[in-house]
Scaffold this motif. Structure first.
Motif, short mmCIF file in Angstrom:
data_model
loop_
_atom_site.label_atom_id
_atom_site.label_comp_id
_atom_site.label_asym_id
_atom_site.label_seq_id
_atom_site.Cartn_x
_atom_site.Cartn_y
_atom_site.Cartn_z
N ARG A 41 -6.02 -10.51 79.69
CA ARG A 41 -4.64 -10.82 79.32
C ARG A 41 -3.95 -9.62 78.68
O ARG A 41 -2.80 -9.31 78.99
CB ARG A 41 -4.59 -12.00 78.34
CG ARG A 41 -5.04 -13.32 78.91
CD ARG A 41 -4.08 -13.85 79.94
NE ARG A 41 -4.49 -15.19 80.39
CZ ARG A 41 -4.06 -15.73 81.52
NH1 ARG A 41 -3.23 -15.07 82.31
NH2 ARG A 41 -4.46 -16.95 81.86
N TYR A 72 -0.28 -17.64 76.73
CA TYR A 72 -1.66 -17.82 77.15
C TYR A 72 -2.61 -17.93 75.97
O TYR A 72 -3.82 -18.00 76.15
CB TYR A 72 -2.10 -16.67 78.05
CG TYR A 72 -1.19 -16.49 79.24
CD1 TYR A 72 -1.24 -17.38 80.31
CD2 TYR A 72 -0.25 -15.46 79.28
CE1 TYR A 72 -0.40 -17.23 81.38
CE2 TYR A 72 0.60 -15.31 80.35
CZ TYR A 72 0.53 -16.20 81.41
OH TYR A 72 1.37 -16.06 82.47
N ASN A 130 -7.21 -14.40 70.28
CA ASN A 130 -7.11 -15.41 71.33
C ASN A 130 -6.23 -16.58 70.93
O ASN A 130 -5.70 -17.28 71.79
CB ASN A 130 -8.50 -15.91 71.71
CG ASN A 130 -9.15 -15.07 72.79
OD1 ASN A 130 -8.94 -15.28 73.98
ND2 ASN A 130 -9.94 -14.09 72.37
N SER A 171 -4.65 -19.71 72.97
CA SER A 171 -5.32 -21.02 72.94
C SER A 171 -4.38 -22.08 72.37
O SER A 171 -3.64 -21.82 71.41
CB SER A 171 -6.59 -20.93 72.09
OG SER A 171 -7.49 -19.99 72.61
N ASN A 218 -5.49 -15.13 86.42
CA ASN A 218 -6.26 -16.36 86.24
C ASN A 218 -7.55 -16.33 87.05
O ASN A 218 -8.60 -16.78 86.60
CB ASN A 218 -5.43 -17.58 86.62
CG ASN A 218 -4.43 -17.95 85.55
OD1 ASN A 218 -4.56 -17.54 84.40
ND2 ASN A 218 -3.41 -18.70 85.92
N SER A 226 -15.64 -15.13 83.87
CA SER A 226 -16.24 -16.13 82.98
C SER A 226 -17.46 -16.77 83.62
O SER A 226 -18.48 -17.00 82.96
CB SER A 226 -15.21 -17.21 82.62
OG SER A 226 -14.10 -16.64 81.94
N ARG A 245 -10.95 -13.29 78.30
CA ARG A 245 -9.52 -13.61 78.18
C ARG A 245 -8.76 -12.46 77.51
O ARG A 245 -7.68 -12.06 77.98
CB ARG A 245 -9.33 -14.88 77.35
CG ARG A 245 -9.77 -16.17 78.03
CD ARG A 245 -9.44 -17.33 77.11
NE ARG A 245 -10.04 -18.58 77.54
CZ ARG A 245 -10.00 -19.71 76.83
NH1 ARG A 245 -9.40 -19.71 75.64
NH2 ARG A 245 -10.57 -20.80 77.29
N ILE A 279 -10.06 -14.01 85.39
CA ILE A 279 -10.67 -14.64 84.22
C ILE A 279 -11.71 -15.67 84.65
O ILE A 279 -12.81 -15.74 84.07
CB ILE A 279 -9.59 -15.29 83.33
CG1 ILE A 279 -8.71 -14.21 82.72
CG2 ILE A 279 -10.22 -16.17 82.25
CD1 ILE A 279 -7.53 -14.76 81.95
#
Length: 559
Positions: free
Chosen positions: A169, A483, A474, A485, A328, A335, A165, A331
């Motif tokens: 990002r 974006y 994050n 958390s 997106n 991931s 992320r 990611i």
């Protein structure tokens, strides 16, 4: 049925890994079929056409000449071109506007395009340091601490997703983000800690390589330790052919060690019931834990250098269009890339613990057993030492490659200093070879194995110096914008981070004090005072790292 009972444990581990892989593929198919908002990504067709020339524009590139800004301008939407200084024109954030045409349909080629960095990262879960921690765990507590391997591995998947992320990002590696956000003195301090973690991480690799050479050729351990520098240089020379070649080499190494360990595990006669009791939850086996090995497992599974490595490796697939949907998808695929490799490493670690529990647990002759002589305790296992030597050699060599890359990314991010990979390999390896050769010459194999245990414990204590900034960025809206958390996830992340620190402190205190001693106030004030003062300083430094405000876009102007 009773005759084949010992085969249940490896079968369970293998089926679990395959099931999770199938579930991952099914989830990915659902994302594609549903054309959800989140499933959007990199313009693979255009990127693949230029990929042969783009290696030098990303961390770990091969150094081919390339007009970087021209490549980025071609990859990015016209209104979001990247300027010469690396910032996006305008406000530099992901474009929230929806892409009218949408991304091209996701294909298996696109999925495979993102596969690879996960295997580079996962090799740290099965390096010689992990082998030593697994052997110590099986030797001292049988199967009872297998749950630590499982849950720390699952935790590490979540942590690696945070790395992805941050990379996708912010278009920064973790080391770059730390260098941008913290004052100069703190930045250099954290750089020193990061370099130290990379270098001590390399200690188990060179020692493991020395043991493997001794198993095969009968040479002294120190000769194999020195030889590890030569072999690492040979493998790093393949970077001229691109980052994917190294990823393929790493995958082959994982495959080799998997075959070796699974073969030994499969033909050994372990206790499947005891294995299952310790595999998932603590306390079911009734065997008290060994705190140093718990600390060692945490340190050698969630390794600090991996956070720097993955945040950089996630960007080796080229620049992603700065629209929400493309980012997106990048990611999502980056991931998913880490899931299967980590599950494979869990099964490998389970296998080593099981072999140690079968051969070493309550064995008075195996008190000093470790990676160097582990195979000598395989009873009735034909070719056991050969297979163990192959697994050890593959683990040591592949880990040496990844630690070299991690060191390069750390130096580049913190200091903006690029060094030729062969020079970086020499710097990292020589630093690790020196103390290893001294110990190998002056002491026996048991001393080298104990050194690995200490390194594993030290890595657990150093983990928060990388984990806290990662969680902090994050969860910061200044850094990640909308974006970042959400509140619930942020609370979970900070609780998880605090738990790592608390477990480190408790494990260290209990192991040094001994389980037979209860709390003694007089002892804590007198004999344990220096340790307590160091722990207080440790907590204060980590608290400062966590509480220092994030500057976000203002960071460059304020530095």
């Amino acid at each position: 049925c009773h005759h084949h009972r010992h085969r249940i444990a490896p079968l369970v581990a293998f089926v679990s890994a395959v099931s999770c892989g199938v579930a991952m593929v099914q989830h990915l198919a659902e994302v594609v079929d549903g054309e959800t908002e989140e499933a959007i990504g990199t313009p693979i067709a255009r990127l693949r056409a230029m990929s042969r020339d783009s290696a030098s524009s990303s961390p770990g590139g091969s150094g081919h000449d390339l007009d970087i800004n021209n490549l980025r301008a071609r990859l990015l939407p016209e209104k979001r071109k990247m300027s010469v200084d690396g910032e996006f024109e305008g406000d530099g954030e992901v474009d929230d506007a929806s892409d009218e045409e949408g991304p091209p349909p996701l294909t298996w080629k696109d999925v495979l395009w993102y596969m690879g960095p996960g295997w580079m990262v996962a090799i740290a879960y099965v390096d010689p340091g992990n082998y030593q921690a697994d052997i110590s765990s099986g030797k001292l507590t049988a199967y009872s601490q297998n749950w630590v391997i499982l849950w720390t591995s699952l935790l590490s998947i979540y942590i690696q997703v945070l790395c992805v992320r941050l990379a996708q990002r912010s278009r920064q590696t973790l080391s770059q983000a730390i260098a941008e956000e913290y004052p100069r003195f703190v930045r250099y301090t954290l750089y020193a800690v990061a370099e130290f973690t990379v270098m001590i991480t390399d200690l188990p690799e060179v020692i493991g390589f020395g043991f493997a050479v001794k198993l095969f050729l009968g040479w002294p351990i120190w000769v194999g330790v020195i030889l590890s520098l030569v072999t690492t240089m040979l493998f790093l020379s393949s970077q001229h052919y691109g980052f994917r070649v190294l990823e393929f080499i790493i995958m082959c190494f994982v495959g080799v060690m998997s075959v070796a360990i699974f073969y030994e595990w499969g033909v050994s006669k372990g206790d499947s019931v005891a294995f299952l009791k310790g595999a998932f939850l603590p306390g079911l086996s009734g065997i008290p834990p060994d705190y140093l090995t718990v600390l060692g497992i945490i340190g050698c599974v969630v390794m600090p250098h991996n956070l720097y490595l993955h945040s950089a490796a996630a960007m080796t697939r080229g620049d992603v269009q700065r629209t929400e949907k493309y980012v997106n998808r990048a990611i999502l695929l980056c991931s998913l890339d880490i899931v299967l490799p980590v599950l494979v490493t869990v099964a490998i670690n389970y296998g080593i613990v099981s072999l140690a529990a079968r051969s070493l647990y309550k064995n008075p002759d195996a008190e000093k057993a470790g990676i160097g002589d582990f195979c000598q305790y395989f009873v009735g296992l034909k070719g056991g030492c050969v297979m163990w030597g192959i697994a050890l050699l593959a683990a040591a060599q592949s880990s040496a490659i990844t630690t070299t890359y991690a060191g390069q990314y750390v130096m580049d991010g913190f200091l903006n200093l690029k060094m030729a990979m062969w020079k970086r390999a020499i710097l990292t390896r020589v630093t690790a070879i020196g103390p290893s050769v001294i110990v190998a010459v002056m002491y026996d194999a048991a001393a080298l194995q104990f050194m690995i245990d200490l390194v594993n414990a030290a890595l657990a204590l150093l983990l928060p110096f990388a984990l806290i900034p990662l969680v902090k960025f994050n969860t910061s809206r200044r850094k990640m914008g909308k974006y970042a958390s959400k509140r619930t996830e942020s609370i979970i992340l900070w609780i998880m981070t605090a738990a790592v620190v608390v477990v480190n402190i408790i494990s260290l205190k209990l192991d040094l004090k001994g389980r037979s001693q209860g709390f003694n106030f007089h002892r804590e004030i007198t004999k344990a005072l220096p340790l307590n003062m160091l722990l207080v300083l440790y907590v204060c430094i980590l608290s400062y790292i966590a509480l220092e405000p994030v500057k976000g876009k203002q960071a460059q102007a304020l530095r």
